[in-house]
Design a protein around this motif. Structure first.
Motif, short mmCIF file in Angstrom:
data_model
loop_
_atom_site.label_atom_id
_atom_site.label_comp_id
_atom_site.label_asym_id
_atom_site.label_seq_id
_atom_site.Cartn_x
_atom_site.Cartn_y
_atom_site.Cartn_z
N MET A 8 3.11 28.17 20.05
CA MET A 8 2.91 29.60 19.86
C MET A 8 1.60 29.97 20.57
O MET A 8 0.52 29.67 20.06
CB MET A 8 2.85 29.93 18.37
CG MET A 8 4.14 29.56 17.65
SD MET A 8 4.06 29.82 15.89
CE MET A 8 4.19 31.58 15.80
N PRO A 9 1.69 30.58 21.75
CA PRO A 9 0.50 30.83 22.56
C PRO A 9 -0.64 31.53 21.83
O PRO A 9 -1.79 31.14 22.00
CB PRO A 9 1.03 31.70 23.71
CG PRO A 9 2.48 31.33 23.81
CD PRO A 9 2.92 31.04 22.41
N GLY A 10 -0.35 32.50 21.01
CA GLY A 10 -1.42 33.21 20.30
C GLY A 10 -2.22 32.29 19.40
O GLY A 10 -3.45 32.35 19.32
N ILE A 11 -1.52 31.40 18.72
CA ILE A 11 -2.19 30.45 17.82
C ILE A 11 -2.97 29.44 18.63
O ILE A 11 -4.14 29.16 18.34
CB ILE A 11 -1.17 29.76 16.90
CG1 ILE A 11 -0.59 30.79 15.93
CG2 ILE A 11 -1.80 28.59 16.16
CD1 ILE A 11 0.55 30.28 15.08
N TRP A 12 -2.35 28.87 19.68
CA TRP A 12 -3.02 27.84 20.47
C TRP A 12 -4.25 28.38 21.19
O TRP A 12 -5.28 27.72 21.25
CB TRP A 12 -2.06 27.18 21.46
CG TRP A 12 -1.01 26.38 20.75
CD1 TRP A 12 0.34 26.51 20.86
CD2 TRP A 12 -1.22 25.35 19.79
NE1 TRP A 12 0.97 25.62 20.03
CE2 TRP A 12 0.03 24.90 19.36
CE3 TRP A 12 -2.35 24.76 19.24
CZ2 TRP A 12 0.19 23.89 18.42
CZ3 TRP A 12 -2.20 23.75 18.30
CH2 TRP A 12 -0.94 23.34 17.90
N VAL A 13 -4.15 29.58 21.74
CA VAL A 13 -5.31 30.17 22.42
C VAL A 13 -6.42 30.44 21.41
O VAL A 13 -7.59 30.19 21.68
CB VAL A 13 -4.90 31.44 23.20
CG1 VAL A 13 -6.12 32.19 23.70
CG2 VAL A 13 -3.97 31.08 24.36
N SER A 14 -6.06 30.93 20.24
CA SER A 14 -7.07 31.19 19.21
C SER A 14 -7.76 29.90 18.77
O SER A 14 -8.98 29.86 18.64
CB SER A 14 -6.43 31.87 17.99
OG SER A 14 -5.89 33.11 18.36
N LEU A 15 -6.98 28.86 18.57
CA LEU A 15 -7.57 27.58 18.18
C LEU A 15 -8.41 27.00 19.32
O LEU A 15 -9.47 26.42 19.08
CB LEU A 15 -6.48 26.59 17.76
CG LEU A 15 -5.77 26.92 16.45
CD1 LEU A 15 -4.58 26.00 16.21
CD2 LEU A 15 -6.74 26.87 15.28
N TYR A 16 -7.95 27.16 20.55
CA TYR A 16 -8.75 26.71 21.69
C TYR A 16 -10.09 27.45 21.70
O TYR A 16 -11.14 26.85 21.94
CB TYR A 16 -8.02 26.91 23.02
CG TYR A 16 -8.92 26.63 24.19
CD1 TYR A 16 -9.23 25.31 24.54
CD2 TYR A 16 -9.51 27.65 24.92
CE1 TYR A 16 -10.10 25.03 25.59
CE2 TYR A 16 -10.37 27.38 25.97
CZ TYR A 16 -10.66 26.07 26.30
OH TYR A 16 -11.52 25.80 27.32
N MET A 17 -10.07 28.76 21.44
CA MET A 17 -11.31 29.54 21.44
C MET A 17 -12.25 29.06 20.34
O MET A 17 -13.47 29.12 20.51
CB MET A 17 -11.01 31.03 21.32
CG MET A 17 -10.33 31.61 22.56
SD MET A 17 -11.17 31.20 24.12
CE MET A 17 -12.74 31.98 23.87
N LEU A 18 -11.72 28.57 19.23
CA LEU A 18 -12.58 27.97 18.20
C LEU A 18 -13.26 26.71 18.74
O LEU A 18 -14.44 26.47 18.46
CB LEU A 18 -11.78 27.64 16.95
CG LEU A 18 -11.41 28.82 16.06
CD1 LEU A 18 -10.49 28.37 14.92
CD2 LEU A 18 -12.65 29.49 15.50
N THR A 19 -12.52 25.91 19.52
CA THR A 19 -13.16 24.73 20.11
C THR A 19 -14.20 25.14 21.14
O THR A 19 -15.24 24.49 21.25
CB THR A 19 -12.14 23.76 20.75
OG1 THR A 19 -11.53 24.36 21.89
CG2 THR A 19 -11.09 23.31 19.75
N VAL A 20 -13.95 26.21 21.87
CA VAL A 20 -14.95 26.72 22.83
C VAL A 20 -16.20 27.15 22.08
O VAL A 20 -17.32 26.81 22.47
CB VAL A 20 -14.38 27.90 23.67
CG1 VAL A 20 -15.49 28.63 24.42
CG2 VAL A 20 -13.33 27.40 24.64
#
Length: 175
Positions: A8-20
């Motif tokens: 789910m792109p929205g979830i993965w991008v949001s989680l990636y942004m948390l790692t950023v």
């Protein structure tokens, strides 16, 4: 794995942004960056540069890449900046082995963070013996990390009775 093969792109991008966010906070602490503009610029570079955009097209690996980058930065932080001996000596090899297990391209992040941190130490006038000790700790910890990574990799390959892909076998140390 953890995602249950749901992409789910929205979830993965949001989680990636948390790692950023976490990665940038570690970098800011490690390099003593106080400027909010600099922190925002680093965040933007980690969030939207062309390499990240291309990487984000592989949605199923995007979060693993982000976590690998975070662990790589933590690896350098603990080795070069941490005062706690347990954290400085015990955890870095584990972090690097996990980072490599998630996404081996993190070696570039590790090298970049090491180089910038050493340059900053030299420019700030740190004692060369202290810098040499940090580099030795880095080398020693890296070797332990690689050993740990290959032990786990071989266990997993044997446990699940799978072979490395052809491109990975081309770089095998066992031949």
């Amino acid at each position: 794995g953890i995602s249950f093969n749901i992409i789910m792109p929205g979830i993965w991008v949001s989680l990636y942004m948390l790692t950023v966010f976490a990665t940038v906070m570690v970098l800011a602490k490690m390099w003593e960056i106080r400027s909010k503009i600099s922190i925002i610029a680093i965040s933007a570079l980690l969030a939207v540069n062309p390499a990240v955009i291309e990487q984000s097209l592989l949605q199923y690996m995007f979060l693993a890449w982000g976590v690998s980058n975070l662990l790589s930065v933590l690896f350098i932080y603990l080795i070069l900046r941490c005062k706690n001996k347990l954290l400085k000596y015990f955890f870095p090899p584990i972090l690097m082995a996990i980072a490599f297990g998630l996404y081996q391209v993190s070696v570039g992040t590790i090298c970049m963070c090491l180089a910038i941190t050493v340059i900053l130490d030299i420019l700030s006038g740190d004692d060369l013996k202290d810098i040499a000790a940090k580099i030795f700790r880095f080398i020693f910890s890296s070797l332990i990390s690689l050993l740990l990574y290959f032990v786990i990799l071989n266990y997993e390959l044997n446990h699940y009775v799978v072979a490395e892909s052809g491109r990975v076998q081309a770089f095998s140390f066992s031949d």
